[in-house]
Design a protein around this motif. Sequence first.
Motif, mmCIF file in Angstrom:
data_model
loop_
_atom_site.group_PDB
_atom_site.id
_atom_site.type_symbol
_atom_site.label_atom_id
_atom_site.label_comp_id
_atom_site.label_asym_id
_atom_site.label_seq_id
_atom_site.Cartn_x
_atom_site.Cartn_y
_atom_site.Cartn_z
ATOM 1 N N TYR A 1 -7.734 -20.248 -65.172
ATOM 2 C CA TYR A 1 -7.552 -21.626 -65.653
ATOM 3 C C TYR A 1 -8.901 -22.309 -65.862
ATOM 4 C CZ TYR A 1 -2.482 -21.938 -65.380
ATOM 5 O OH TYR A 1 -1.153 -21.777 -65.616
ATOM 6 N N ASN A 2 -9.805 -22.098 -64.906
ATOM 7 C CA ASN A 2 -11.120 -22.723 -65.054
ATOM 8 C C ASN A 2 -11.837 -22.233 -66.308
ATOM 9 O OD1 ASN A 2 -10.947 -24.331 -62.872
ATOM 10 N ND2 ASN A 2 -12.273 -23.116 -61.547
ATOM 11 N N LEU A 3 -11.758 -20.920 -66.520
ATOM 12 C CA LEU A 3 -12.441 -20.363 -67.693
ATOM 13 C C LEU A 3 -11.862 -20.935 -68.970
ATOM 14 C CD1 LEU A 3 -12.750 -16.643 -66.616
ATOM 15 C CD2 LEU A 3 -14.643 -18.196 -67.094
ATOM 16 N N ASP B 1 -10.524 -23.746 -69.554
ATOM 17 C CA ASP B 1 -10.923 -25.139 -69.803
ATOM 18 C C ASP B 1 -12.410 -25.331 -69.573
ATOM 19 O OD1 ASP B 1 -8.235 -25.685 -70.210
ATOM 20 O OD2 ASP B 1 -7.918 -26.043 -68.071
ATOM 21 N N SER B 2 -13.216 -24.488 -70.165
ATOM 22 C CA SER B 2 -14.650 -24.602 -69.914
ATOM 23 C C SER B 2 -15.402 -24.285 -71.197
ATOM 24 C CB SER B 2 -15.072 -23.619 -68.831
ATOM 25 O OG SER B 2 -14.955 -22.309 -69.342
ATOM 26 N N ARG B 3 -16.703 -24.404 -71.092
ATOM 27 C CA ARG B 3 -17.556 -24.076 -72.230
ATOM 28 C C ARG B 3 -17.277 -22.660 -72.719
ATOM 29 N NH1 ARG B 3 -23.982 -22.735 -71.864
ATOM 30 N NH2 ARG B 3 -24.280 -22.418 -74.079
ATOM 31 N N LEU B 4 -17.179 -21.735 -71.759
ATOM 32 C CA LEU B 4 -16.989 -20.336 -72.124
ATOM 33 C C LEU B 4 -15.630 -20.123 -72.786
ATOM 34 C CD1 LEU B 4 -18.349 -17.623 -71.998
ATOM 35 C CD2 LEU B 4 -17.484 -17.312 -69.690
ATOM 36 N N ARG C 1 -13.874 -22.207 -74.462
ATOM 37 C CA ARG C 1 -13.889 -22.787 -75.797
ATOM 38 C C ARG C 1 -14.631 -21.861 -76.766
ATOM 39 N NH1 ARG C 1 -15.214 -27.917 -74.273
ATOM 40 N NH2 ARG C 1 -17.369 -27.245 -74.280
ATOM 41 N N MET D 1 -12.376 -19.034 -77.672
ATOM 42 C CA MET D 1 -11.390 -19.471 -78.667
ATOM 43 C C MET D 1 -12.033 -19.536 -80.046
ATOM 44 S SD MET D 1 -8.862 -22.629 -77.946
ATOM 45 C CE MET D 1 -9.470 -23.269 -76.424
ATOM 46 N N ALA D 2 -13.256 -20.043 -80.071
ATOM 47 C CA ALA D 2 -13.943 -20.192 -81.357
ATOM 48 C C ALA D 2 -14.200 -18.835 -82.001
ATOM 49 C CB ALA D 2 -15.258 -20.957 -81.175
ATOM 50 N N ALA E 1 -18.421 -19.507 -85.635
ATOM 51 C CA ALA E 1 -18.857 -19.741 -84.258
ATOM 52 C C ALA E 1 -20.355 -19.487 -84.125
ATOM 53 C CB ALA E 1 -18.078 -18.836 -83.308
ATOM 54 N N GLY F 1 -23.988 -22.142 -83.299
ATOM 55 C CA GLY F 1 -24.948 -21.928 -82.220
ATOM 56 C C GLY F 1 -24.373 -21.179 -81.035
ATOM 57 N N ILE F 2 -23.172 -20.649 -81.178
ATOM 58 C CA ILE F 2 -22.581 -19.886 -80.079
ATOM 59 C C ILE F 2 -23.159 -18.472 -80.098
ATOM 60 C CG2 ILE F 2 -20.438 -18.867 -79.221
ATOM 61 C CD1 ILE F 2 -19.013 -21.399 -80.239
ATOM 62 N N ASN F 3 -23.671 -18.048 -78.942
ATOM 63 C CA ASN F 3 -24.228 -16.709 -78.829
ATOM 64 C C ASN F 3 -23.066 -15.737 -78.652
ATOM 65 O OD1 ASN F 3 -25.430 -14.335 -78.105
ATOM 66 N ND2 ASN F 3 -26.882 -15.269 -76.687
ATOM 67 N N ALA G 1 -29.174 -21.738 -85.574
ATOM 68 C CA ALA G 1 -28.347 -22.925 -85.345
ATOM 69 C C ALA G 1 -28.906 -23.751 -84.200
ATOM 70 C CB ALA G 1 -26.905 -22.502 -85.055
ATOM 71 N N HIS H 1 -15.839 -24.469 -62.095
ATOM 72 C CA HIS H 1 -15.806 -25.889 -62.454
ATOM 73 C C HIS H 1 -16.635 -26.721 -61.479
ATOM 74 C CE1 HIS H 1 -12.395 -26.401 -65.570
ATOM 75 N NE2 HIS H 1 -13.092 -25.324 -65.787
#
Lengths: 352, 252
Positions: free
Chosen positions: A198-200, A202-205, A207, A210-211, A219, A223-225, B74, B115
């Motif tokens: 769940y944490n993953l 809803d986090s930067r990673l 997202r 998903m991208a 993506a 700028g996503i590596n 980017a 988190h």
Amino acid sequence: MIYAYFLIAIAVVVVAQRLPDKRAKRALFLALGIALLCAPLFDRNDATFNVLADAGIFVLLALGLNIVVGFAGLLDLGYAAFFAIGAYTYAMMASPQFNLHLPFWLLLFLAAAFASAFGIILGAPTLRLRGDYLAIVTLGFGEIVPQIFQNLTKYTGGPNGIGALDFPSFFGRSFGQSTIPYYYVVLALIALALFFAYNLRDSRLGRAWMAIREDELAARHMGINTTAVKLAAFALGASFSGLAGVVFAAKLSLVSPDLFQFQVSVLIVSMLVLGGMGNIPGVVVGALVLVLVNNVVLPQANTIAASAGLHVDFGNYHFFIYGAILVGIMLFRPEGLLPSRQRKEELHHAAA
Amino acid sequence: MLRLERVSKRFGELIAVNELSLSVAAGSISAIIGPNGAGKSTLFNMVSGIYRPSAGEIFFEDARIDVWPTHRIAAAGIARTFQNIRLFSFMAAIDNVLAGEDSHLHARLWDSLLHTPRQRREEKAARERARELLRFVGLEGVAETYARNLPYGSQRRLEIARALASRPKLLLLDEPAAGMNPREKGELADLVAAIRERGITVLLIEHDMGLVMRVSDEITVLDYGERIARGTPAEIRNDPRVIAAYLGTAVA
């Protein structure tokens, strides 16, 4: 009785998914957790907890694969390889094989670390691949790993595998023959896996995953590596599988290469497809349903058939039965039993 | 700010861009125009790192970027939109913008897993900035709508918001007005001017001459991968080579 556990667990997850209120949802999951924790106080049937622990191992595997396939969209058909790596880590380091008797708890960590390392090693060459091509290469890895364990006879016992694994112990008390301690270990690991998953998400990673699933090129332009993000998916997904492998090996007190064949990878992918790829409650339900069919319904069908004088082994038909379930799902509910909002809309749009 | 030195791109026998030199001044709005197949999109793809030039060098703020991986370009401050919209279709509008902020976020693997307070603070601030950007492009009401479900013009604006989220110094807009009606084009022109007000240099490819003439400080005209003219909108409008190659008699 065993049905009650599965059906209640499935019902709770399904109901919780439909509750709009977050707090009610949490309360429901908490209640399920407490009920599962207390279950062994009332029910001393070892066989029941054996099946439940197995179910839990597959829930762990499904949650792990969901990170790779569901979140990041990287179709991995060789996921059982990491399960094997976890299991063999325990088998080789907690058995008479090398006379190493490292503690179970330490090996949980080590196996998770090994599995993630292999996740990166196997993931790195596939970074440029997508879809079908990635599936084929991962399928190859899934074949190679058990083959290696089979052929390194000197270290792994070859086709016979390694037996007489140590019983884990908890503060000096051995787990012994009982399956209940494993059941508790599995519950704890699932709680941990759910927390991480769940944490993953809803986090930067999450997202970023998903991208890249939606549009890898875009993506990268944002700028996503993508290299780092994909490797993180392989590593984290594999680590869940490593944990599951240790518990699996310790409970069975045996590992052999044939326990980690392609069909195991297929089974886990089927769980995701059935439950709803990308949706955490969905894949839990998918895992529970297929374990219920495989470990409870089919053996029981055998008994019933035998008592009716028929000699059928329904276990031989399990692939036929998964196949039928999957075809049914694809026809009538391609998003899975309990899909995420995204997947539902995606397939809805695709159909439209 | 951006400098191309004798950049070429060949695809087999085809020369898409031929020894092109170009420079874009900081703070300007520049346009690249030219008939279909003139090499405009190839040029963008080289600057943003999809293609490597076959020859020549590309500099951004004096760093040679044509050898960098895309995500690094980017992160260094070049953002872009796409000719055929490439949003993350099944992600909410705000998540599209947040994905654009990725290179400015510091959350590590552990922060994502656990988190941590740091991660929470950062997400909250990022979300605030994303909302501000959605307001800036006029999409404040649809933050939670899937990109796929937005009307066409809004999707174009969301792509701009997502590109702005990476805090670019240079924004590449690839045919931003394609498919827009006159009212939307007017709004787009205002938006491009407002982006420049934020201190962002804009380089756009556009077929809509009205828009190009209205917003650009400088226009470069490409034909068959070569630069045939360069100047202010007034100069370009009256350049006989341009009229011959591209504009025809309609604009003249």
